[in-house]
Write a protein that holds these residues in place. Structure first.
Motif, PDB file in Angstrom:
ATOM      1  N   GLY A 155      -0.852 -33.843  -0.713  1.00  0.00           N
ATOM      2  CA  GLY A 155      -1.517 -35.127  -0.502  1.00  0.00           C
ATOM      3  C   GLY A 155      -1.811 -35.421   0.955  1.00  0.00           C
ATOM      4  N   GLY A 156      -1.376 -34.537   1.861  1.00  0.00           N
ATOM      5  CA  GLY A 156      -1.708 -34.720   3.272  1.00  0.00           C
ATOM      6  C   GLY A 156      -0.853 -35.747   3.988  1.00  0.00           C
ATOM      7  N   MET A 157       0.352 -36.039   3.453  1.00  0.00           N
ATOM      8  CA  MET A 157       1.208 -37.020   4.123  1.00  0.00           C
ATOM      9  C   MET A 157       1.903 -36.413   5.331  1.00  0.00           C
ATOM     10  SD  MET A 157       3.760 -39.765   2.341  1.00  0.00           S
ATOM     11  CE  MET A 157       5.412 -39.121   2.446  1.00  0.00           C
ATOM     12  N   GLY A 158       2.109 -35.106   5.318  1.00  0.00           N
ATOM     13  CA  GLY A 158       2.780 -34.466   6.443  1.00  0.00           C
ATOM     14  C   GLY A 158       2.813 -32.964   6.231  1.00  0.00           C
ATOM     15  N   TRP A 159       3.397 -32.272   7.217  1.00  0.00           N
ATOM     16  CA  TRP A 159       3.621 -30.830   7.035  1.00  0.00           C
ATOM     17  C   TRP A 159       5.086 -30.630   6.694  1.00  0.00           C
ATOM     18  CZ3 TRP A 159       7.032 -27.854   9.946  1.00  0.00           C
ATOM     19  CH2 TRP A 159       7.545 -28.460  11.116  1.00  0.00           C
ATOM     20  N   GLY A 160       5.393 -29.556   5.976  1.00  0.00           N
ATOM     21  CA  GLY A 160       6.785 -29.340   5.609  1.00  0.00           C
ATOM     22  C   GLY A 160       7.064 -27.890   5.294  1.00  0.00           C
ATOM     23  N   MET A 161       8.361 -27.577   5.242  1.00  0.00           N
ATOM     24  CA  MET A 161       8.794 -26.218   4.940  1.00  0.00           C
ATOM     25  C   MET A 161       8.938 -26.088   3.427  1.00  0.00           C
ATOM     26  SD  MET A 161       8.979 -24.926   7.938  1.00  0.00           S
ATOM     27  CE  MET A 161       9.800 -23.354   7.643  1.00  0.00           C
ATOM     28  N   ASN A 162       7.995 -25.405   2.813  1.00  0.00           N
ATOM     29  CA  ASN A 162       8.045 -25.223   1.360  1.00  0.00           C
ATOM     30  C   ASN A 162       8.478 -23.805   1.006  1.00  0.00           C
ATOM     31  OD1 ASN A 162       7.158 -27.678  -0.122  1.00  0.00           O
ATOM     32  ND2 ASN A 162       5.345 -27.486   1.177  1.00  0.00           N
ATOM     33  N   PRO A 163       9.267 -23.645  -0.081  1.00  0.00           N
ATOM     34  CA  PRO A 163       9.662 -22.300  -0.499  1.00  0.00           C
ATOM     35  C   PRO A 163       8.418 -21.500  -0.891  1.00  0.00           C
ATOM     36  CG  PRO A 163      10.876 -23.975  -1.744  1.00  0.00           C
ATOM     37  CD  PRO A 163       9.805 -24.677  -0.985  1.00  0.00           C
ATOM     38  N   ALA A 164       8.301 -20.288  -0.343  1.00  0.00           N
ATOM     39  CA  ALA A 164       7.148 -19.451  -0.652  1.00  0.00           C
ATOM     40  C   ALA A 164       7.014 -19.247  -2.162  1.00  0.00           C
ATOM     41  CB  ALA A 164       7.276 -18.105   0.069  1.00  0.00           C
ATOM     42  N   LEU A 165       8.149 -19.138  -2.858  1.00  0.00           N
ATOM     43  CA  LEU A 165       8.125 -18.936  -4.307  1.00  0.00           C
ATOM     44  C   LEU A 165       7.411 -20.071  -5.037  1.00  0.00           C
ATOM     45  CD1 LEU A 165      11.781 -17.765  -5.098  1.00  0.00           C
ATOM     46  CD2 LEU A 165       9.693 -16.412  -5.367  1.00  0.00           C
ATOM     47  N   LEU A 166       7.473 -21.269  -4.452  1.00  0.00           N
ATOM     48  CA  LEU A 166       6.939 -22.444  -5.138  1.00  0.00           C
ATOM     49  C   LEU A 166       5.478 -22.698  -4.777  1.00  0.00           C
ATOM     50  CD1 LEU A 166       8.351 -24.419  -7.078  1.00  0.00           C
ATOM     51  CD2 LEU A 166       8.705 -25.957  -5.155  1.00  0.00           C
ATOM     52  N   VAL A 167       5.057 -22.289  -3.588  1.00  0.00           N
ATOM     53  CA  VAL A 167       3.709 -22.636  -3.131  1.00  0.00           C
ATOM     54  C   VAL A 167       2.800 -21.420  -2.987  1.00  0.00           C
ATOM     55  CG1 VAL A 167       4.462 -24.747  -1.974  1.00  0.00           C
ATOM     56  CG2 VAL A 167       4.396 -22.597  -0.681  1.00  0.00           C
ATOM     57  N   GLY A 168       3.268 -20.242  -3.443  1.00  0.00           N
ATOM     58  CA  GLY A 168       2.460 -19.022  -3.315  1.00  0.00           C
ATOM     59  C   GLY A 168       1.048 -19.205  -3.856  1.00  0.00           C
ATOM     60  N   SER A 169       0.940 -19.747  -5.073  1.00  0.00           N
ATOM     61  CA  SER A 169      -0.391 -19.835  -5.675  1.00  0.00           C
ATOM     62  C   SER A 169      -1.210 -20.939  -5.007  1.00  0.00           C
ATOM     63  CB  SER A 169      -0.284 -20.066  -7.182  1.00  0.00           C
ATOM     64  OG  SER A 169       0.293 -21.324  -7.419  1.00  0.00           O
ATOM     65  N   LEU A 170      -0.547 -21.976  -4.507  1.00  0.00           N
ATOM     66  CA  LEU A 170      -1.274 -23.045  -3.803  1.00  0.00           C
ATOM     67  C   LEU A 170      -1.842 -22.528  -2.484  1.00  0.00           C
ATOM     68  CD1 LEU A 170       1.225 -25.977  -4.466  1.00  0.00           C
ATOM     69  CD2 LEU A 170      -1.057 -25.720  -5.443  1.00  0.00           C
ATOM     70  N   LEU A 171      -1.119 -21.613  -1.837  1.00  0.00           N
ATOM     71  CA  LEU A 171      -1.611 -21.005  -0.598  1.00  0.00           C
ATOM     72  C   LEU A 171      -2.796 -20.088  -0.908  1.00  0.00           C
ATOM     73  CD1 LEU A 171       1.769 -20.197   1.216  1.00  0.00           C
ATOM     74  CD2 LEU A 171      -0.028 -21.712   2.079  1.00  0.00           C
ATOM     75  N   GLU A 172      -2.676 -19.323  -1.994  1.00  0.00           N
ATOM     76  CA  GLU A 172      -3.775 -18.424  -2.380  1.00  0.00           C
ATOM     77  C   GLU A 172      -5.053 -19.203  -2.669  1.00  0.00           C
ATOM     78  OE1 GLU A 172      -2.926 -15.716  -5.649  1.00  0.00           O
ATOM     79  OE2 GLU A 172      -1.151 -15.016  -4.548  1.00  0.00           O
ATOM     80  N   LYS A 173      -4.865 -20.345  -3.363  1.00  0.00           N
ATOM     81  CA  LYS A 173      -6.032 -21.162  -3.712  1.00  0.00           C
ATOM     82  C   LYS A 173      -6.589 -21.925  -2.520  1.00  0.00           C
ATOM     83  CE  LYS A 173      -4.169 -23.465  -7.197  1.00  0.00           C
ATOM     84  NZ  LYS A 173      -4.002 -24.489  -8.234  1.00  0.00           N
ATOM     85  N   GLY A 174      -5.784 -22.004  -1.440  1.00  0.00           N
ATOM     86  CA  GLY A 174      -6.235 -22.752  -0.277  1.00  0.00           C
ATOM     87  C   GLY A 174      -5.947 -24.243  -0.361  1.00  0.00           C
ATOM     88  N   ALA A 175      -5.194 -24.679  -1.383  1.00  0.00           N
ATOM     89  CA  ALA A 175      -4.830 -26.094  -1.485  1.00  0.00           C
ATOM     90  C   ALA A 175      -3.826 -26.448  -0.389  1.00  0.00           C
ATOM     91  CB  ALA A 175      -4.237 -26.396  -2.859  1.00  0.00           C
TER      92      ALA A 175
ATOM     93  N   ALA B  79       1.433 -43.585  -4.973  1.00  0.00           N
ATOM     94  CA  ALA B  79       1.197 -44.927  -4.453  1.00  0.00           C
ATOM     95  C   ALA B  79       1.824 -45.096  -3.073  1.00  0.00           C
ATOM     96  CB  ALA B  79       1.783 -45.960  -5.409  1.00  0.00           C
ATOM     97  N   ALA B  80       3.077 -44.637  -2.944  1.00  0.00           N
ATOM     98  CA  ALA B  80       3.783 -44.798  -1.678  1.00  0.00           C
ATOM     99  C   ALA B  80       3.088 -43.982  -0.585  1.00  0.00           C
ATOM    100  CB  ALA B  80       5.235 -44.357  -1.831  1.00  0.00           C
ATOM    101  N   MET B  81       2.666 -42.763  -0.953  1.00  0.00           N
ATOM    102  CA  MET B  81       2.000 -41.888   0.002  1.00  0.00           C
ATOM    103  C   MET B  81       0.686 -42.518   0.480  1.00  0.00           C
ATOM    104  SD  MET B  81       1.278 -37.863  -0.550  1.00  0.00           S
ATOM    105  CE  MET B  81       0.439 -38.038  -2.125  1.00  0.00           C
ATOM    106  N   GLY B  82      -0.063 -43.087  -0.471  1.00  0.00           N
ATOM    107  CA  GLY B  82      -1.334 -43.716  -0.118  1.00  0.00           C
ATOM    108  C   GLY B  82      -1.141 -44.828   0.909  1.00  0.00           C
ATOM    109  N   ALA B  83      -0.165 -45.699   0.657  1.00  0.00           N
ATOM    110  CA  ALA B  83       0.075 -46.822   1.567  1.00  0.00           C
ATOM    111  C   ALA B  83       0.532 -46.313   2.928  1.00  0.00           C
ATOM    112  CB  ALA B  83       1.122 -47.765   0.965  1.00  0.00           C
ATOM    113  N   ALA B  84       1.413 -45.288   2.921  1.00  0.00           N
ATOM    114  CA  ALA B  84       1.934 -44.753   4.190  1.00  0.00           C
ATOM    115  C   ALA B  84       0.797 -44.162   5.024  1.00  0.00           C
ATOM    116  CB  ALA B  84       3.006 -43.706   3.924  1.00  0.00           C
ATOM    117  N   LYS B  85      -0.113 -43.453   4.364  1.00  0.00           N
ATOM    118  CA  LYS B  85      -1.229 -42.848   5.102  1.00  0.00           C
ATOM    119  C   LYS B  85      -2.178 -43.917   5.643  1.00  0.00           C
ATOM    120  CE  LYS B  85      -3.214 -39.110   3.379  1.00  0.00           C
ATOM    121  NZ  LYS B  85      -3.768 -38.284   2.275  1.00  0.00           N
ATOM    122  N   ARG B  86      -2.477 -44.912   4.806  1.00  0.00           N
ATOM    123  CA  ARG B  86      -3.400 -45.969   5.248  1.00  0.00           C
ATOM    124  C   ARG B  86      -2.848 -46.731   6.439  1.00  0.00           C
ATOM    125  NH1 ARG B  86      -4.123 -46.698  -0.090  1.00  0.00           N
ATOM    126  NH2 ARG B  86      -2.629 -48.394  -0.256  1.00  0.00           N
TER     127      ARG B  86
END
Lengths: 304, 304
Positions: free
Chosen positions: A236-256, B113-120
């Motif tokens: 959702g673009g709220m911040g950057w974070g350290m995500n487990p590669a196992l959990l976000v592998g396909s999201l990285l591949e898709k470019g999300a 909802a919380a993320m939306g408000a925080a970003k705005r």
């Protein structure tokens, strides 16, 4: 010999959280539960249970629960080879193994293995979720029989088995990267970009930042103690974070999601520490957990 | 007037978890942080921070943090209309709102909802996850500014807004239902089938059982404090459990999960309790949360 009816009553109240539910499980009245425990407390001269919602054990009560869990487990194993021994009350016959794991292992590789062993052997799991650097505490206190932990050195009375490493990538949405890191990832840009941190005990972000720019940088922080929520707010673009590669592998591949610095990872070596109990149930669980970990985690093996 | 540099130092150490990181955020040396806090503690005659990893506040320290968070929030709002006031140190300028929510709300309707408000509005979130019947505790203690809670009655100093109800369905895999409930759902079959319970404070299963058979039934219990893990082990056939309808709707449609007794639900009414602070940031968050809840939760409205 200890006074087992009272000891098992203490353990049941702690496990179930109330005198009423413990009475149900033990198939006696709540006042019988209460009396057994009160007499034991008077004899020992110590309070064992803090009456509340839920009821929780005192330090002394915890020692008793630990003992009861182990006795019950050994009973179940003896009963399997000598059914004539009996002594099997409705629910008492199903053993509960208290196990601790970090949230990211639970969300990626751990649960399937633990579930498989529990179903095969018919035991129950009491899983608690702790920060990976702190799962060892429950083991040291005897509150759990085994734990997924970052601590390699065996805790007294436990065996430590290396599981491999959980790899983390510093990730964010492409829009977030564009907004905060258009000028590259450096101390100045990091100090402006909100980071998401799992909990106060979590140091992954700080490790990554030190690796990225060579020193600490304070950054605006969102705190969010949920593995899946963490992925969601990264997306959702709220911040950057350290995500487990196992959990976000396909999201990285898709470019999300994209990496802040492609390939700059933090690898967290994990260990399975289990009480030495000569228990077939615990051995079965340990075997399943180690096998699943080696199939999912990063395994360098060298030196171990 | 209070001694604000020391008060803000206490809040920074608690928020960041260590003197070093607090020093970084405040842009002073760790020894300056330490000295400010020590002098304040001597003057007050009370320890404010338990030094450890992480550092945690004492009861007195918590009162100070609560005060500082509120002052900082009011400062930010005044600064928005009077930029000339200044006083804006690098990170101090981004306000952190401490908010509590139950895990199931976090996993379903709350985060977006919380993320939306925080970003705005550009504020930071410090989310803590508590059992739904216990989120009110943090609010009462002043550790959080607002909470998703089952408590309807306003906590002193707070406004309570009904959000609607989170609906739970008793679900299991089709194989599990076949294995344990081929003879129907009754006190005898329930006593044999393993149930999954989120935590010791969770009473949803017990409520559902009472509704299903008219009285309590003790059942073998797996404990698993993870919303997504809970769905996973339900799918895997480890036990039956109360899953949020919002999370398992499509799994029920596909037949991957089935209801133990179709249509027998437990609805948990939730409320948003927020401190009365005349804060535009908190008002914005409250507005977004209430709007999202009314779009996702069950709303009968009658009588409220």
């Amino acid at each position: 010999m200890f006074e087992y009816p009272a000891l098992f009553a203490v353990a049941a109240v702690v496990r179930e959280g109330s005198f009423e539910r413990a009475a149900h499980v033990l198939n006696i009245t709540p006042s019988a539960v209460s009396q057994r425990i009160r007499l034991l407390e008077e004899r020992i001269g110590a309070v064992l249970i803090v009456r509340g919602q839920p009821c929780t054990p005192t330090e002394e009560g915890r020692k008793i629960c630990r003992h009861v869990e182990r006795v019950a487990m050994l009973e179940q194993e003896l009963r399997a080879v000598m059914p004539s021994l009996g002594g099997e009350e409705a629910l008492e016959s199903r053993i509960t193994l208290p196990i601790a794991t970090n949230a990211d292992s639970l969300a990626t590789w751990f649960l399937d293995a633990a579930m498989g062993a529990a179903k095969r052997q018919g035991f129950l799991l009491d899983l608690s979720v702790e920060d990976q650097d702190h799962t060892a505490t429950g083991l040291r206190r005897g509150e759990v029989l085994a734990a997924v932990t970052t601590l390699e050195k065996p805790i007294p009375g436990c065996d430590s088995t290396p599981l491999g490493s959980l790899r983390y990538r510093a990730t964010a949405s492409p829009e977030f990267l564009e907004r905060y890191f258009a000028d590259g990832v450096n101390a100045r840009t990091l100090a402006q970009a909100p980071g998401i941190v799992f909990g106060k005990k979590d140091t992954l972000q700080y490790q990554w930042v030190r690796r990225a720019v060579g020193h600490d940088v304070a950054f605006p922080t969102h705190w969010l103690p949920s593995t899946h929520g963490y992925v969601e707010v990264s997306l959702g673009g709220m911040g950057w974070g350290m995500n487990p590669a196992l959990l976000v592998g396909s999201l990285l591949e898709k470019g999300a999601l994209v990496e802040l610095i492609p390939g700059l990872c933090v690898d967290v070596p994990l260990f399975w520490q289990a009480r030495r109990l000569s228990s077939a149930l615990l051995d079965e669980l340990s075997g399943a957990v180690v096998k699943a970990a080696r199939a999912s985690l990063l395994w360098t093996g060298a030196g171990r």
